[in-house]
Design a protein around this motif. Structure first.
Motif, mmCIF file in Angstrom:
data_model
loop_
_atom_site.group_PDB
_atom_site.id
_atom_site.type_symbol
_atom_site.label_atom_id
_atom_site.label_comp_id
_atom_site.label_asym_id
_atom_site.label_seq_id
_atom_site.Cartn_x
_atom_site.Cartn_y
_atom_site.Cartn_z
ATOM 1 N N VAL A 55 0.858 -1.161 -0.060
ATOM 2 C CA VAL A 55 -0.188 -0.004 0.022
ATOM 3 C C VAL A 55 0.831 1.298 -0.045
ATOM 4 O O VAL A 55 0.479 2.213 -0.827
ATOM 5 N N ARG A 56 2.028 1.229 0.782
ATOM 6 C CA ARG A 56 2.921 2.333 0.563
ATOM 7 C C ARG A 56 3.361 2.499 -0.670
ATOM 8 O O ARG A 56 3.513 3.827 -1.214
ATOM 9 N N GLU A 57 3.713 1.642 -1.564
ATOM 10 C CA GLU A 57 4.249 1.681 -2.718
ATOM 11 C C GLU A 57 3.152 2.099 -3.632
ATOM 12 O O GLU A 57 3.484 2.939 -4.420
ATOM 13 N N MET A 58 2.013 1.948 -3.200
ATOM 14 C CA MET A 58 0.641 2.636 -4.164
ATOM 15 C C MET A 58 0.757 4.089 -3.965
ATOM 16 O O MET A 58 0.561 4.899 -4.797
ATOM 17 N N ILE A 59 0.948 4.626 -2.720
ATOM 18 C CA ILE A 59 0.843 5.935 -2.386
ATOM 19 C C ILE A 59 2.270 6.553 -3.194
ATOM 20 O O ILE A 59 2.240 7.631 -3.559
ATOM 21 N N GLU A 60 3.275 5.715 -3.127
ATOM 22 C CA GLU A 60 4.482 6.505 -3.730
ATOM 23 C C GLU A 60 4.193 6.782 -5.198
ATOM 24 O O GLU A 60 4.670 7.631 -5.898
ATOM 25 N N VAL A 61 3.411 5.891 -5.810
ATOM 26 C CA VAL A 61 3.243 5.939 -7.200
ATOM 27 C C VAL A 61 2.120 6.719 -7.678
ATOM 28 O O VAL A 61 2.221 7.564 -8.477
ATOM 29 N N TYR A 62 0.996 6.770 -6.737
ATOM 30 C CA TYR A 62 -0.343 7.440 -6.888
ATOM 31 C C TYR A 62 -0.865 8.577 -6.049
ATOM 32 O O TYR A 62 -1.925 8.982 -6.182
ATOM 33 N N GLY A 63 0.331 8.795 -5.193
ATOM 34 C CA GLY A 63 -0.058 9.831 -4.039
ATOM 35 C C GLY A 63 -1.112 9.421 -3.123
ATOM 36 O O GLY A 63 -1.496 8.363 -2.903
ATOM 37 N N GLU A 64 -1.766 10.335 -2.423
ATOM 38 C CA GLU A 64 -2.578 10.269 -1.546
ATOM 39 C C GLU A 64 -3.980 9.879 -2.288
ATOM 40 O O GLU A 64 -4.918 10.604 -2.458
ATOM 41 N N PHE A 65 -4.249 8.688 -2.614
ATOM 42 C CA PHE A 65 -5.407 8.113 -3.645
ATOM 43 C C PHE A 65 -6.605 8.111 -2.830
ATOM 44 O O PHE A 65 -6.732 7.923 -1.649
ATOM 45 N N SER A 66 -7.719 8.216 -3.525
ATOM 46 C CA SER A 66 -9.158 7.904 -2.892
ATOM 47 C C SER A 66 -9.518 6.576 -3.462
ATOM 48 O O SER A 66 -9.185 5.986 -4.462
ATOM 49 N N LEU A 67 -10.407 6.042 -2.389
ATOM 50 C CA LEU A 67 -10.816 4.532 -2.616
ATOM 51 C C LEU A 67 -12.215 4.706 -2.303
ATOM 52 O O LEU A 67 -12.947 5.145 -1.376
ATOM 53 N N HIS A 89 -0.554 10.148 -11.249
ATOM 54 C CA HIS A 89 0.547 9.353 -11.186
ATOM 55 C C HIS A 89 1.669 10.439 -10.981
ATOM 56 O O HIS A 89 2.309 10.964 -11.794
ATOM 57 N N ILE A 90 2.245 9.948 -9.942
ATOM 58 C CA ILE A 90 3.632 10.896 -9.249
ATOM 59 C C ILE A 90 4.715 9.855 -9.227
ATOM 60 O O ILE A 90 6.069 10.471 -8.875
ATOM 61 N N GLY A 91 4.891 8.666 -9.486
ATOM 62 C CA GLY A 91 5.896 7.805 -9.331
ATOM 63 C C GLY A 91 6.040 6.823 -10.502
ATOM 64 O O GLY A 91 4.904 6.798 -11.007
ATOM 65 N N GLU A 92 7.134 6.440 -10.741
ATOM 66 C CA GLU A 92 7.355 5.515 -11.813
ATOM 67 C C GLU A 92 6.781 4.080 -11.575
ATOM 68 O O GLU A 92 6.719 3.532 -10.444
ATOM 69 N N ASP A 94 5.732 0.517 -13.772
ATOM 70 C CA ASP A 94 5.617 -0.439 -14.996
ATOM 71 C C ASP A 94 6.526 0.424 -16.431
ATOM 72 O O ASP A 94 5.780 0.413 -17.506
ATOM 73 N N ASN A 95 7.616 0.819 -15.830
ATOM 74 C CA ASN A 95 8.287 1.761 -16.931
ATOM 75 C C ASN A 95 7.751 3.136 -17.457
ATOM 76 O O ASN A 95 8.244 3.541 -18.355
ATOM 77 N N PHE A 96 6.736 3.552 -16.798
ATOM 78 C CA PHE A 96 6.007 4.642 -17.045
ATOM 79 C C PHE A 96 6.547 5.640 -16.280
ATOM 80 O O PHE A 96 6.275 5.606 -14.964
ATOM 81 N N THR A 97 7.256 6.921 -16.555
ATOM 82 C CA THR A 97 7.680 8.080 -15.741
ATOM 83 C C THR A 97 6.552 8.700 -15.386
ATOM 84 O O THR A 97 5.409 8.732 -16.078
ATOM 85 N N ARG A 127 -5.846 -4.401 -15.253
ATOM 86 C CA ARG A 127 -4.468 -3.794 -15.391
ATOM 87 C C ARG A 127 -4.345 -2.982 -16.757
ATOM 88 O O ARG A 127 -3.650 -2.339 -16.834
ATOM 89 N N GLU A 128 -5.074 -3.787 -17.611
ATOM 90 C CA GLU A 128 -5.088 -3.182 -19.094
ATOM 91 C C GLU A 128 -5.676 -1.669 -18.920
ATOM 92 O O GLU A 128 -5.175 -1.115 -19.869
ATOM 93 N N GLY A 129 -6.555 -1.620 -18.440
ATOM 94 C CA GLY A 129 -7.211 -0.209 -18.426
ATOM 95 C C GLY A 129 -6.162 0.630 -17.698
ATOM 96 O O GLY A 129 -6.053 1.970 -18.155
ATOM 97 N N ILE A 130 -5.467 0.450 -16.791
ATOM 98 C CA ILE A 130 -4.393 1.133 -16.108
ATOM 99 C C ILE A 130 -3.249 1.417 -17.102
ATOM 100 O O ILE A 130 -2.958 2.496 -17.422
ATOM 101 N N ARG A 131 -2.933 0.473 -17.811
ATOM 102 C CA ARG A 131 -1.721 0.460 -18.881
ATOM 103 C C ARG A 131 -2.314 1.445 -19.775
ATOM 104 O O ARG A 131 -1.656 2.401 -20.242
ATOM 105 N N ILE A 132 -3.368 1.466 -20.213
ATOM 106 C CA ILE A 132 -4.164 2.185 -21.282
ATOM 107 C C ILE A 132 -3.950 3.824 -20.888
ATOM 108 O O ILE A 132 -3.701 4.668 -21.720
ATOM 109 N N GLN A 133 -4.526 3.990 -19.566
ATOM 110 C CA GLN A 133 -4.432 5.181 -19.046
ATOM 111 C C GLN A 133 -3.084 6.073 -19.049
ATOM 112 O O GLN A 133 -2.701 7.036 -19.375
ATOM 113 N N LEU A 134 -2.063 5.026 -18.386
ATOM 114 C CA LEU A 134 -0.720 5.274 -18.441
ATOM 115 C C LEU A 134 -0.008 5.884 -19.793
ATOM 116 O O LEU A 134 0.427 6.780 -19.972
#
Length: 143
Positions: A55-67, A89-92, A94-97, A127-134
Protein backbone atom coordinates in the motif's frame (compact mmCIF):
# COMPACT_ATOMS: atom_id res chain seq x y z
CA UNK A 1 -16.04 -9.38 14.86
CA UNK A 2 -17.91 -10.51 11.75
CA UNK A 3 -16.23 -11.10 8.40
CA UNK A 4 -18.07 -8.04 7.08
CA UNK A 5 -16.63 -5.80 9.84
CA UNK A 6 -13.11 -7.18 9.39
CA UNK A 7 -13.10 -6.44 5.65
CA UNK A 8 -14.80 -3.06 6.09
CA UNK A 9 -12.10 -2.03 8.61
CA UNK A 10 -9.43 -3.41 6.28
CA UNK A 11 -10.65 -1.12 3.49
CA UNK A 12 -11.18 1.90 5.73
CA UNK A 13 -7.77 1.64 7.36
CA UNK A 14 -5.29 -0.50 5.41
CA UNK A 15 -6.34 -0.60 1.73
CA UNK A 16 -7.13 3.13 1.80
CA UNK A 17 -3.58 3.89 2.95
CA UNK A 18 -4.83 5.78 6.01
CA UNK A 19 -3.57 3.33 8.65
CA UNK A 20 -1.52 0.62 6.91
CA UNK A 21 -0.14 -0.81 10.16
CA UNK A 22 -3.68 -2.00 11.01
CA UNK A 23 -2.86 -4.87 8.63
CA UNK A 24 -1.19 -6.54 11.62
CA UNK A 25 -4.48 -7.06 13.42
CA UNK A 26 -6.79 -7.48 10.42
CA UNK A 27 -4.72 -10.02 8.47
CA UNK A 28 -3.44 -13.44 9.47
CA UNK A 29 0.32 -13.93 9.70
CA UNK A 30 0.18 -15.59 6.29
CA UNK A 31 -2.51 -14.78 3.71
CA UNK A 32 -2.99 -16.61 0.42
CA UNK A 33 -3.43 -13.98 -2.28
CA UNK A 34 -4.85 -15.35 -5.53
CA UNK A 35 -4.10 -12.77 -8.21
CA UNK A 36 -5.98 -13.26 -11.46
CA UNK A 37 -4.45 -11.46 -14.44
CA UNK A 38 -5.70 -12.14 -17.98
CA UNK A 39 -6.77 -15.68 -17.22
CA UNK A 40 -3.49 -16.47 -15.46
CA UNK A 41 -4.02 -17.14 -11.77
CA UNK A 42 -1.03 -16.75 -9.48
CA UNK A 43 -1.10 -17.40 -5.75
CA UNK A 44 1.39 -15.58 -3.58
CA UNK A 45 1.76 -15.48 0.16
CA UNK A 46 1.23 -12.12 1.82
CA UNK A 47 2.09 -11.06 5.34
CA UNK A 48 0.66 -8.00 7.11
CA UNK A 49 4.06 -6.30 6.82
CA UNK A 50 4.48 -6.83 3.09
CA UNK A 51 0.85 -5.87 2.43
CA UNK A 52 1.40 -2.61 4.33
CA UNK A 53 4.52 -2.04 2.19
CA UNK A 54 2.46 -2.78 -0.95
CA UNK A 55 0.00 0.00 0.00
CA UNK A 56 2.89 2.39 0.75
CA UNK A 57 4.24 1.67 -2.75
CA UNK A 58 0.83 2.55 -4.24
CA UNK A 59 0.99 5.87 -2.36
CA UNK A 60 4.49 6.51 -3.77
CA UNK A 61 3.17 5.94 -7.31
CA UNK A 62 -0.34 7.47 -7.08
CA UNK A 63 -0.11 9.84 -4.12
CA UNK A 64 -2.80 10.05 -1.46
CA UNK A 65 -5.36 8.21 -3.58
CA UNK A 66 -9.09 8.00 -2.96
CA UNK A 67 -10.82 4.67 -2.64
CA UNK A 68 -14.54 4.32 -3.33
CA UNK A 69 -16.35 1.08 -2.59
CA UNK A 70 -18.85 0.43 -5.37
CA UNK A 71 -20.21 -2.88 -4.08
CA UNK A 72 -19.87 -4.76 -0.79
CA UNK A 73 -21.53 -8.15 -0.22
CA UNK A 74 -20.95 -10.37 2.79
CA UNK A 75 -22.03 -13.97 3.26
CA UNK A 76 -20.72 -16.17 6.06
CA UNK A 77 -16.88 -16.09 5.97
CA UNK A 78 -16.68 -14.46 2.48
CA UNK A 79 -16.87 -10.80 1.56
CA UNK A 80 -16.96 -9.47 -2.00
CA UNK A 81 -15.78 -5.90 -2.60
CA UNK A 82 -15.63 -3.96 -5.87
CA UNK A 83 -13.89 -0.57 -5.77
CA UNK A 84 -12.49 2.34 -7.72
CA UNK A 85 -9.16 3.80 -6.67
CA UNK A 86 -8.25 7.24 -8.03
CA UNK A 87 -4.90 8.95 -7.75
CA UNK A 88 -2.33 11.08 -9.54
CA UNK A 89 0.59 9.38 -11.32
CA UNK A 90 3.52 10.83 -9.32
CA UNK A 91 5.93 7.88 -9.27
CA UNK A 92 7.36 5.47 -11.83
CA UNK A 93 5.27 2.37 -12.46
CA UNK A 94 5.67 -0.36 -15.10
CA UNK A 95 8.37 1.70 -16.88
CA UNK A 96 6.07 4.75 -17.10
CA UNK A 97 7.65 7.91 -15.72
CA UNK A 98 5.37 10.19 -13.67
CA UNK A 99 2.94 12.34 -15.66
CA UNK A 100 1.15 14.05 -12.75
CA UNK A 101 -2.12 13.10 -14.43
CA UNK A 102 -5.09 11.22 -12.92
CA UNK A 103 -5.15 7.41 -13.03
CA UNK A 104 -7.86 5.15 -11.70
CA UNK A 105 -8.11 1.44 -11.03
CA UNK A 106 -11.20 -0.72 -11.10
CA UNK A 107 -10.83 -3.92 -9.07
CA UNK A 108 -12.72 -6.50 -7.08
CA UNK A 109 -11.84 -9.18 -4.59
CA UNK A 110 -13.39 -11.88 -2.47
CA UNK A 111 -11.93 -12.09 1.03
CA UNK A 112 -12.15 -15.13 3.29
CA UNK A 113 -12.09 -14.39 7.00
CA UNK A 114 -11.26 -16.87 9.74
CA UNK A 115 -10.91 -16.08 13.46
CA UNK A 116 -11.53 -12.37 12.76
CA UNK A 117 -8.62 -12.08 10.30
CA UNK A 118 -8.32 -12.12 6.54
CA UNK A 119 -6.71 -15.44 5.61
CA UNK A 120 -7.21 -15.59 1.85
CA UNK A 121 -8.40 -13.48 -1.05
CA UNK A 122 -8.98 -13.64 -4.81
CA UNK A 123 -8.37 -10.35 -6.61
CA UNK A 124 -8.99 -9.13 -10.15
CA UNK A 125 -7.67 -5.76 -11.32
CA UNK A 126 -8.22 -4.12 -14.69
CA UNK A 127 -4.50 -3.83 -15.37
CA UNK A 128 -5.03 -3.28 -19.09
CA UNK A 129 -7.23 -0.29 -18.29
CA UNK A 130 -4.45 1.14 -16.10
CA UNK A 131 -1.86 0.54 -18.84
CA UNK A 132 -4.04 2.33 -21.40
CA UNK A 133 -4.42 5.32 -19.07
CA UNK A 134 -0.67 5.47 -18.41
CA UNK A 135 0.05 5.29 -22.15
CA UNK A 136 -2.50 8.01 -22.91
CA UNK A 137 -1.13 10.23 -20.12
CA UNK A 138 2.41 9.72 -21.45
CA UNK A 139 1.31 10.87 -24.90
CA UNK A 140 -0.48 13.92 -23.45
CA UNK A 141 2.61 14.85 -21.44
CA UNK A 142 4.77 14.90 -24.60
CA UNK A 143 2.44 17.28 -26.46
Amino acid sequence: MSAEKVVRQFFEKVRSGKEVEAAHYLMADSVLAHQITSENEVCIERTPANYAEHVREMIEVYGEFSLTIKEFIAQDDRVYVRWKQSGIHIGEVDNFTPTNKPVYEIASAVYRVENEKIVEYWIQIDREGIRIQLERNKELSVQ
